[in-house]
Write a protein that holds these residues in place. Sequence first.
Motif, PDB file in Angstrom:
ATOM      1  N   GLY A 267       4.444  10.076   0.524  1.00  0.00           N
ATOM      2  CA  GLY A 267       4.624  11.426   0.009  1.00  0.00           C
ATOM      3  C   GLY A 267       3.406  12.039  -0.638  1.00  0.00           C
ATOM      4  N   ASP A 268       2.295  11.326  -0.671  1.00  0.00           N
ATOM      5  CA  ASP A 268       1.067  11.816  -1.307  1.00  0.00           C
ATOM      6  C   ASP A 268      -0.031  11.910  -0.251  1.00  0.00           C
ATOM      7  OD1 ASP A 268      -1.227  12.303  -2.775  1.00  0.00           O
ATOM      8  OD2 ASP A 268      -0.739  10.888  -4.369  1.00  0.00           O
ATOM      9  N   PRO A 269      -0.312  13.108   0.267  1.00  0.00           N
ATOM     10  CA  PRO A 269      -1.328  13.235   1.325  1.00  0.00           C
ATOM     11  C   PRO A 269      -2.696  12.718   0.909  1.00  0.00           C
ATOM     12  CG  PRO A 269      -0.061  15.259   1.111  1.00  0.00           C
ATOM     13  CD  PRO A 269       0.312  14.402  -0.044  1.00  0.00           C
ATOM     14  N   TYR A 270      -3.065  12.956  -0.341  1.00  0.00           N
ATOM     15  CA  TYR A 270      -4.373  12.481  -0.802  1.00  0.00           C
ATOM     16  C   TYR A 270      -4.439  10.961  -0.769  1.00  0.00           C
ATOM     17  CZ  TYR A 270      -8.120  11.178  -3.995  1.00  0.00           C
ATOM     18  OH  TYR A 270      -9.226  10.586  -4.542  1.00  0.00           O
ATOM     19  N   ALA A 271      -3.428  10.307  -1.327  1.00  0.00           N
ATOM     20  CA  ALA A 271      -3.435   8.843  -1.354  1.00  0.00           C
ATOM     21  C   ALA A 271      -3.398   8.271   0.053  1.00  0.00           C
ATOM     22  CB  ALA A 271      -2.242   8.335  -2.165  1.00  0.00           C
ATOM     23  N   ALA A 272      -2.642   8.908   0.955  1.00  0.00           N
ATOM     24  CA  ALA A 272      -2.600   8.437   2.341  1.00  0.00           C
ATOM     25  C   ALA A 272      -3.963   8.593   3.010  1.00  0.00           C
ATOM     26  CB  ALA A 272      -1.532   9.202   3.126  1.00  0.00           C
ATOM     27  N   ALA A 273      -4.642   9.700   2.728  1.00  0.00           N
ATOM     28  CA  ALA A 273      -5.981   9.909   3.291  1.00  0.00           C
ATOM     29  C   ALA A 273      -6.966   8.893   2.731  1.00  0.00           C
ATOM     30  CB  ALA A 273      -6.458  11.329   2.989  1.00  0.00           C
ATOM     31  N   MET A 274      -6.869   8.608   1.436  1.00  0.00           N
ATOM     32  CA  MET A 274      -7.740   7.590   0.844  1.00  0.00           C
ATOM     33  C   MET A 274      -7.480   6.221   1.451  1.00  0.00           C
ATOM     34  SD  MET A 274      -9.849   8.931  -1.350  1.00  0.00           S
ATOM     35  CE  MET A 274      -9.976  10.233  -0.124  1.00  0.00           C
ATOM     36  N   ALA A 275      -6.215   5.959   1.813  1.00  0.00           N
ATOM     37  CA  ALA A 275      -5.894   4.696   2.467  1.00  0.00           C
ATOM     38  C   ALA A 275      -6.568   4.619   3.836  1.00  0.00           C
ATOM     39  CB  ALA A 275      -4.381   4.551   2.611  1.00  0.00           C
ATOM     40  N   VAL A 276      -6.552   5.726   4.567  1.00  0.00           N
ATOM     41  CA  VAL A 276      -7.221   5.752   5.873  1.00  0.00           C
ATOM     42  C   VAL A 276      -8.707   5.470   5.707  1.00  0.00           C
ATOM     43  CG1 VAL A 276      -7.825   7.199   7.857  1.00  0.00           C
ATOM     44  CG2 VAL A 276      -5.527   7.309   6.896  1.00  0.00           C
ATOM     45  N   LEU A 277      -9.329   6.116   4.725  1.00  0.00           N
ATOM     46  CA  LEU A 277     -10.763   5.896   4.500  1.00  0.00           C
ATOM     47  C   LEU A 277     -11.037   4.463   4.049  1.00  0.00           C
ATOM     48  CD1 LEU A 277     -11.660   9.270   2.733  1.00  0.00           C
ATOM     49  CD2 LEU A 277     -12.183   8.596   5.081  1.00  0.00           C
TER      50      LEU A 277
ATOM     51  N   LEU B 217       0.826  -1.207   0.000  1.00  0.00           N
ATOM     52  CA  LEU B 217       0.000   0.000   0.000  1.00  0.00           C
ATOM     53  C   LEU B 217       0.856   1.251   0.000  1.00  0.00           C
ATOM     54  CD1 LEU B 217      -2.690   1.547   0.369  1.00  0.00           C
ATOM     55  CD2 LEU B 217      -2.497   1.119   2.819  1.00  0.00           C
ATOM     56  N   ARG B 218       1.939   1.234   0.741  1.00  0.00           N
ATOM     57  CA  ARG B 218       2.793   2.424   0.848  1.00  0.00           C
ATOM     58  C   ARG B 218       3.467   2.784  -0.472  1.00  0.00           C
ATOM     59  NH1 ARG B 218       5.368   4.577   4.685  1.00  0.00           N
ATOM     60  NH2 ARG B 218       7.403   3.847   3.961  1.00  0.00           N
ATOM     61  N   ARG B 219       3.552   1.841  -1.401  1.00  0.00           N
ATOM     62  CA  ARG B 219       4.116   2.174  -2.712  1.00  0.00           C
ATOM     63  C   ARG B 219       3.285   3.243  -3.420  1.00  0.00           C
ATOM     64  NH1 ARG B 219       7.767  -1.902  -4.248  1.00  0.00           N
ATOM     65  NH2 ARG B 219       7.543  -3.853  -3.082  1.00  0.00           N
ATOM     66  N   GLU B 220       2.004   3.298  -3.095  1.00  0.00           N
ATOM     67  CA  GLU B 220       1.104   4.267  -3.730  1.00  0.00           C
ATOM     68  C   GLU B 220       0.867   5.510  -2.880  1.00  0.00           C
ATOM     69  OE1 GLU B 220       0.220   3.671  -6.727  1.00  0.00           O
ATOM     70  OE2 GLU B 220       0.745   1.538  -6.866  1.00  0.00           O
TER      71      GLU B 220
END
Length: 584
Positions: free
Chosen positions: A164-174, A158-161
């Motif tokens: 460094g990308d706040p949006y992608a990290a937030a989508m991961a949380v959701l 998951l961290r590959r995506e």
Amino acid sequence: MNGTGRAAAATTAPPGATVTAAAGTAGTGAGGTAAAVAGGTTAAGAGGTTAAGAGGTTAAGAGGTTAAGAGGAAAAVVADRFDRFTWSDTRAQSAGLRELAAELTGRHAGAGDLLTDVFLAAYKAGPRVREAAEMDATRLVNHRIVTELVESAEFTELRRETVGDPYAAAMAVLALAGALRRMLERGREAQDMAERAAAGTAGDPGAADHDRDDDGDDGDRYESPGDGPDPDDAAGEDAAPDLAADAAQRAAEAADAAARTLAAAVPGIRGEAGNAAAKAARAAREEAALMRSWGVSGGELERMPFDGRARLAERLRTGRLAQWSELIGRFRQMAAAERARKVENTTGELVGVTLGDDLSRIVPSELASLGLPELRAVFAARYAAGELMLFDSQGEQNTGRGAVVACVDTSHSMYAAGPGGVTREAWAKACALALLDQARAAGRDFVGILFSAADRIQVFRFPAAEPAGIARTLDFAESFLGGGTSYQAPLTVAADLLAAEYDDASRMRGDIVMITDDECGVTERWTRDWNDAKRRLGFRVFGVAVGAPRAAAAGSVLEALCDNLRSVEDFTDVHAAADLFRVI
């Protein structure tokens, strides 16, 4: 005597007097047992038993046993102020994150800290998780959840995506929201025990009651040496250490029980963490692939506001051509590969040997003549006569310099599906989007013309000097007119656009690509005007008949109008139109 230290009162005890402080710092005498009720910092003497209160920092003496309170770290992932700002800014932009935080915090006290930890674990390049001993007792469940997530192979994927990308990290949380709920429920019993343990070290109600005077006053009192000790005061002073020791014992037992309960929940949390991370990783990869298929660059995504990027992702997932994003991506990749095959200043593929005077294509054996003085005159004579042996090649020349115009049929028959379930419209739109990329790569204007019946036409302009814009591109791709088919209307508009370009910028040699699935007649007068415009402006016309071989048959109207015509039957084959991208 019995005395209680307050911030508002200061006492000075003469020799022989005994003072017990309740405000939170206790110093031991010869007995060596001290209890800090509220402030929570203690130092034990020879007796060495201490119980820390809400402050949670203790130092044990020679015989010391320490029970930690609630003063540890609340965050499992070590973060600096920039990381915290990124989380705060992302949370402020995302309504989904705020709603999730409100929901979980209402049921689990430390849920807000958990969401922060999960976001930072996904966002930071090298997240460091604190040791369990550094954590506040009430955040050990959070620590266990974050630890299991970070240590799972699925979260690494998951961290590959997300790094460094706040949006992608937030989508991961959701994406992990459901699993976080279940993991918090699994650890609820341990969390409750940890909170009771922390509350037990904050002070014993019995100790506070004991410090109260018989008349109910809490004020500080001081006895002179001549008055003599009060037996009741002495008994109360002896009882205070016992109450503190009992509180420490209860806190330790509660902490041990919480640890055992959390350990029992670990296997379930570990499995839940791995499964949730795998699902989130798949969702992140799918969204990234979707963006690439539609030609949205990473830089463009970084400049988008959070909500705008979320709306774009939703539109791409649910739009008319959402199911064909993979086809669109393959078309664009094919076009990019064909562009890469082009080499400047070459005439094409090597096919043999010929005669001439082009020294850039001379056969190496001819150059050997220059090494012998007696043959140099022969070489010069053959060069002058154009009789040197040269490599021969052939190919198609890229002559287009004006705008690229894609005329896409959107009549009702374009709904028809071919092999693999791909519709004619999907193939035509994918080809048109690849032509858009082709034009932009060459610095040429692009115009998309959607047509059906004579009175139904829609024009989308993409000037080379301006960003294409994903919203405009989607409008072009998703628009569908319906109705019948007319060749004259879109081709007239295309010729007028190329004429205007010639008048304004003196650019000729544009390219028109006609993609249709139907046959249509044209008038003789219109044909004369069309041929006159074609000679004057020097543009080329390429025809693609999708699922309609009769439209591309010999003697058809489309054949008469086009310089280059092909028929496509297999809509899963993007290479059926590959040669277009070598010559346009």
